[in-house]
Design a protein around this motif. Sequence first.
Motif, PDB file in Angstrom:
ATOM      1  N   ALA A  70       0.731  -1.366   0.142  1.00 32.24           N
ATOM      2  CA  ALA A  70      -0.102   0.026   0.062  1.00 32.24           C
ATOM      3  C   ALA A  70       0.959   1.175  -0.041  1.00 32.24           C
ATOM      4  CB  ALA A  70      -0.933   0.068   1.125  1.00 32.24           C
ATOM      5  N   ALA A  71       0.233   2.446  -0.119  1.00 29.66           N
ATOM      6  CA  ALA A  71       0.859   3.799  -0.043  1.00 29.66           C
ATOM      7  C   ALA A  71       0.022   4.597   0.516  1.00 29.66           C
ATOM      8  CB  ALA A  71       1.158   4.237  -1.424  1.00 29.66           C
ATOM      9  N   LEU A  72       0.401   5.574   1.422  1.00 29.31           N
ATOM     10  CA  LEU A  72      -0.568   6.447   2.241  1.00 29.31           C
ATOM     11  C   LEU A  72       0.210   7.984   1.730  1.00 29.31           C
ATOM     12  CD1 LEU A  72      -2.495   7.246   4.474  1.00 29.31           C
ATOM     13  CD2 LEU A  72      -0.663   7.046   5.897  1.00 29.31           C
ATOM     14  N   LEU A  73      -0.593   8.541   1.340  1.00 33.52           N
ATOM     15  CA  LEU A  73      -0.179  10.100   1.025  1.00 33.52           C
ATOM     16  C   LEU A  73      -0.601  10.829   2.168  1.00 33.52           C
ATOM     17  CD1 LEU A  73      -1.917  10.514  -2.554  1.00 33.52           C
ATOM     18  CD2 LEU A  73       0.515   9.841  -2.163  1.00 33.52           C
ATOM     19  N   PRO A  74       0.188  11.907   1.997  1.00 31.88           N
ATOM     20  CA  PRO A  74       0.368  12.842   3.458  1.00 31.88           C
ATOM     21  C   PRO A  74      -0.972  13.546   3.683  1.00 31.88           C
ATOM     22  CG  PRO A  74       1.631  13.924   1.917  1.00 31.88           C
ATOM     23  CD  PRO A  74       1.166  12.375   1.047  1.00 31.88           C
ATOM     24  N   SER A  75      -2.009  13.425   2.916  1.00 30.90           N
ATOM     25  CA  SER A  75      -2.998  14.185   2.982  1.00 30.90           C
ATOM     26  C   SER A  75      -4.357  13.483   2.722  1.00 30.90           C
ATOM     27  CB  SER A  75      -3.103  15.830   2.202  1.00 30.90           C
ATOM     28  OG  SER A  75      -3.095  15.099   0.809  1.00 30.90           O
ATOM     29  N   VAL A  76      -5.451  14.070   3.349  1.00 29.59           N
ATOM     30  CA  VAL A  76      -6.753  13.551   3.046  1.00 29.59           C
ATOM     31  C   VAL A  76      -8.043  14.512   2.813  1.00 29.59           C
ATOM     32  CG1 VAL A  76      -7.529  13.634   5.473  1.00 29.59           C
ATOM     33  CG2 VAL A  76      -8.502  11.830   3.979  1.00 29.59           C
ATOM     34  N   VAL A  77      -8.844  14.424   1.947  1.00 27.39           N
ATOM     35  CA  VAL A  77      -9.924  15.025   1.396  1.00 27.39           C
ATOM     36  C   VAL A  77     -11.264  15.263   2.635  1.00 27.39           C
ATOM     37  CG1 VAL A  77     -11.367  16.060  -0.280  1.00 27.39           C
ATOM     38  CG2 VAL A  77      -9.204  15.043  -0.918  1.00 27.39           C
ATOM     39  N   VAL A  78     -11.680  16.223   3.017  1.00 22.34           N
ATOM     40  CA  VAL A  78     -12.683  16.037   3.948  1.00 22.34           C
ATOM     41  C   VAL A  78     -13.702  17.337   3.481  1.00 22.34           C
ATOM     42  CG1 VAL A  78     -13.547  16.302   6.396  1.00 22.34           C
ATOM     43  CG2 VAL A  78     -11.489  15.230   5.756  1.00 22.34           C
ATOM     44  N   GLY A  79     -14.850  16.932   3.536  1.00 12.60           N
ATOM     45  CA  GLY A  79     -15.963  17.771   3.187  1.00 12.60           C
ATOM     46  C   GLY A  79     -16.292  18.984   4.326  1.00 12.60           C
ATOM     47  N   ALA A  80     -16.474  20.147   3.939  1.00 11.76           N
ATOM     48  CA  ALA A  80     -16.787  21.261   4.729  1.00 11.76           C
ATOM     49  C   ALA A  80     -18.162  21.739   4.575  1.00 11.76           C
ATOM     50  CB  ALA A  80     -15.784  22.262   4.636  1.00 11.76           C
ATOM     51  N   SER A  81     -19.019  21.682   5.441  1.00 19.05           N
ATOM     52  CA  SER A  81     -20.444  22.264   5.274  1.00 19.05           C
ATOM     53  C   SER A  81     -20.715  23.726   5.377  1.00 19.05           C
ATOM     54  CB  SER A  81     -21.351  21.517   6.132  1.00 19.05           C
ATOM     55  OG  SER A  81     -20.986  21.581   7.803  1.00 19.05           O
ATOM     56  N   GLY A  82     -19.660  24.490   5.684  1.00 16.72           N
ATOM     57  CA  GLY A  82     -19.753  25.835   6.130  1.00 16.72           C
ATOM     58  C   GLY A  82     -18.320  26.501   6.470  1.00 16.72           C
ATOM     59  N   GLU A 109     -17.635  27.444   9.352  1.00 12.50           N
ATOM     60  CA  GLU A 109     -17.186  26.965  10.672  1.00 12.50           C
ATOM     61  C   GLU A 109     -17.396  25.551  10.788  1.00 12.50           C
ATOM     62  OE1 GLU A 109     -15.548  28.480  12.866  1.00 12.50           O
ATOM     63  OE2 GLU A 109     -15.510  30.495  11.757  1.00 12.50           O
ATOM     64  N   PRO A 110     -16.474  24.575  11.128  1.00 13.06           N
ATOM     65  CA  PRO A 110     -16.835  23.337  11.225  1.00 13.06           C
ATOM     66  C   PRO A 110     -17.836  22.743  12.144  1.00 13.06           C
ATOM     67  CG  PRO A 110     -14.832  23.590  12.225  1.00 13.06           C
ATOM     68  CD  PRO A 110     -15.193  25.102  11.669  1.00 13.06           C
ATOM     69  N   THR A 111     -18.731  21.800  11.958  1.00 11.57           N
ATOM     70  CA  THR A 111     -19.600  21.220  13.026  1.00 11.57           C
ATOM     71  C   THR A 111     -18.879  20.417  13.886  1.00 11.57           C
ATOM     72  OG1 THR A 111     -19.891  19.330  11.716  1.00 11.57           O
ATOM     73  CG2 THR A 111     -21.348  21.148  11.120  1.00 11.57           C
ATOM     74  N   ARG A 112     -19.191  19.996  15.044  1.00 13.12           N
ATOM     75  CA  ARG A 112     -18.628  19.293  15.887  1.00 13.12           C
ATOM     76  C   ARG A 112     -18.191  18.026  15.363  1.00 13.12           C
ATOM     77  NH1 ARG A 112     -19.756  14.868  19.082  1.00 13.12           N
ATOM     78  NH2 ARG A 112     -21.990  14.913  18.342  1.00 13.12           N
ATOM     79  N   ARG A 113     -19.216  17.443  14.495  1.00 16.68           N
ATOM     80  CA  ARG A 113     -18.535  15.941  13.872  1.00 16.68           C
ATOM     81  C   ARG A 113     -17.366  16.351  12.870  1.00 16.68           C
ATOM     82  NH1 ARG A 113     -21.835  12.101  15.741  1.00 16.68           N
ATOM     83  NH2 ARG A 113     -24.221  12.756  16.277  1.00 16.68           N
ATOM     84  N   GLU A 114     -17.385  17.445  12.116  1.00 14.68           N
ATOM     85  CA  GLU A 114     -16.489  17.724  11.269  1.00 14.68           C
ATOM     86  C   GLU A 114     -14.988  18.080  12.030  1.00 14.68           C
ATOM     87  OE1 GLU A 114     -19.055  19.763   7.609  1.00 14.68           O
ATOM     88  OE2 GLU A 114     -18.128  20.880   9.092  1.00 14.68           O
ATOM     89  N   GLN A 115     -15.336  18.595  13.033  1.00 14.92           N
ATOM     90  CA  GLN A 115     -14.029  18.924  13.957  1.00 14.92           C
ATOM     91  C   GLN A 115     -13.511  17.788  14.491  1.00 14.92           C
ATOM     92  OE1 GLN A 115     -12.547  22.100  13.963  1.00 14.92           O
ATOM     93  NE2 GLN A 115     -10.876  20.814  15.003  1.00 14.92           N
ATOM     94  N   GLN A 116     -14.202  16.775  14.854  1.00 15.59           N
ATOM     95  CA  GLN A 116     -13.813  15.294  15.475  1.00 15.59           C
ATOM     96  C   GLN A 116     -13.037  14.566  14.349  1.00 15.59           C
ATOM     97  OE1 GLN A 116     -17.049  12.770  15.886  1.00 15.59           O
ATOM     98  NE2 GLN A 116     -16.122  11.891  17.697  1.00 15.59           N
ATOM     99  N   VAL A 117     -13.716  14.694  12.969  1.00 19.58           N
ATOM    100  CA  VAL A 117     -12.920  14.149  12.054  1.00 19.58           C
ATOM    101  C   VAL A 117     -11.488  14.572  11.588  1.00 19.58           C
ATOM    102  CG1 VAL A 117     -13.298  13.615   9.588  1.00 19.58           C
ATOM    103  CG2 VAL A 117     -14.964  12.982  11.062  1.00 19.58           C
ATOM    104  N   ARG A 118     -11.535  15.926  11.530  1.00 19.93           N
ATOM    105  CA  ARG A 118     -10.235  16.543  11.171  1.00 19.93           C
ATOM    106  C   ARG A 118      -9.485  16.331  12.313  1.00 19.93           C
ATOM    107  NH1 ARG A 118     -12.653  22.670   9.490  1.00 19.93           N
ATOM    108  NH2 ARG A 118     -14.469  21.855   8.139  1.00 19.93           N
ATOM    109  N   SER A 119      -9.696  16.431  13.691  1.00 23.13           N
ATOM    110  CA  SER A 119      -8.886  16.167  14.630  1.00 23.13           C
ATOM    111  C   SER A 119      -8.065  14.887  14.353  1.00 23.13           C
ATOM    112  CB  SER A 119      -9.237  16.393  15.644  1.00 23.13           C
ATOM    113  OG  SER A 119      -8.375  16.146  17.040  1.00 23.13           O
TER     114      SER A 119
END
Length: 307
Positions: free
Chosen positions: A145-157, A159-169
């Motif tokens: 396998a290969a793991l790139l140094p970044s990942v794509v995450v959707g943003a709903s607005g 300011e991140p929601t609590r769940r978006e912040q959780q995932v980003r963290s």
Amino acid sequence: MRILMFGRGVIATIYGRAFAAAGHDIEFYVRPGRAAEYGDEVRLDWIDGRRKPFGRRVRESFRTTLRESLEPSDGFDLVVLSVGHHSLAEAAAFLAPRIGSATVLVLGNVWQEPLAAVAPLTADRVVFGFPQAGGGFGSDGVLSAALLPSVVVGASGPEPTRREQQVRSVFRQAGLAVRLQNDMRGWLWLHFVADAGMFSQALRSGSLANMAGDRRAFRGAFRTTRELLPLLEARGVDMSRHRGALLPFRMPSVIATASAWITALVPMARVSLEAHTDPHAEEALAVLADTAREARRLDIPIPLLEP
């Protein structure tokens, strides 16, 4: 954080390994009977893109905790759902009554309206993202396998929601950069038709692995995807929001030459291409079939996809 990886496939294993190394409590849900088949250890031979400048090859064993049952009282904080787009509905219906208040990160291809694709999971608990990793299990059971140094995450607005912040963290704690995408729906669909172009060419070339270093093959893949862009416009995607991502398809000859050189010379790029080497795999064929079906429905000509 308690994190459940749904399945023990390639993406679940790679990111489960990264999350576990960051100190999270990781378990893998597998179908009844699969735990004994898989065992409690995965052998990996992978390129870790977090190691600069071009990634470092690591050979190691990763001990996994597998479970074959799931109840709301299990207390998971985050569930990572990474399955083929054609299996999303079944997986979401299974998870919805069993995961309590956990956030669900949908990590992979989506071709329906995103929330419709994961119903009955509701908008207030779902975050959409896309992996920047790939690989495949060999006949010896080793995951290359290969793991790139970044990942794509959707943003709903803004300011991140609590769940978006959780995932980003969680991703940042694992040493991964988070690339935010404000139009995740459009981005997912653009990636889907890009996959259709690559899989279509892979059928002609024999495999994606055979495309490494082949300028003509990449040009054919990019031209096929360019043919599919009107399909996205017909579905309501604002193409002006994705100008950078559209570059390979607007300039297929130029970008194909660069892609050929990169896949020939950069080990991480070559491993990533080889990750989905079988163009007859179920997900690849489903991507092609569903793209063609939607094009016919919207009366979009696709002579390169269906010669």
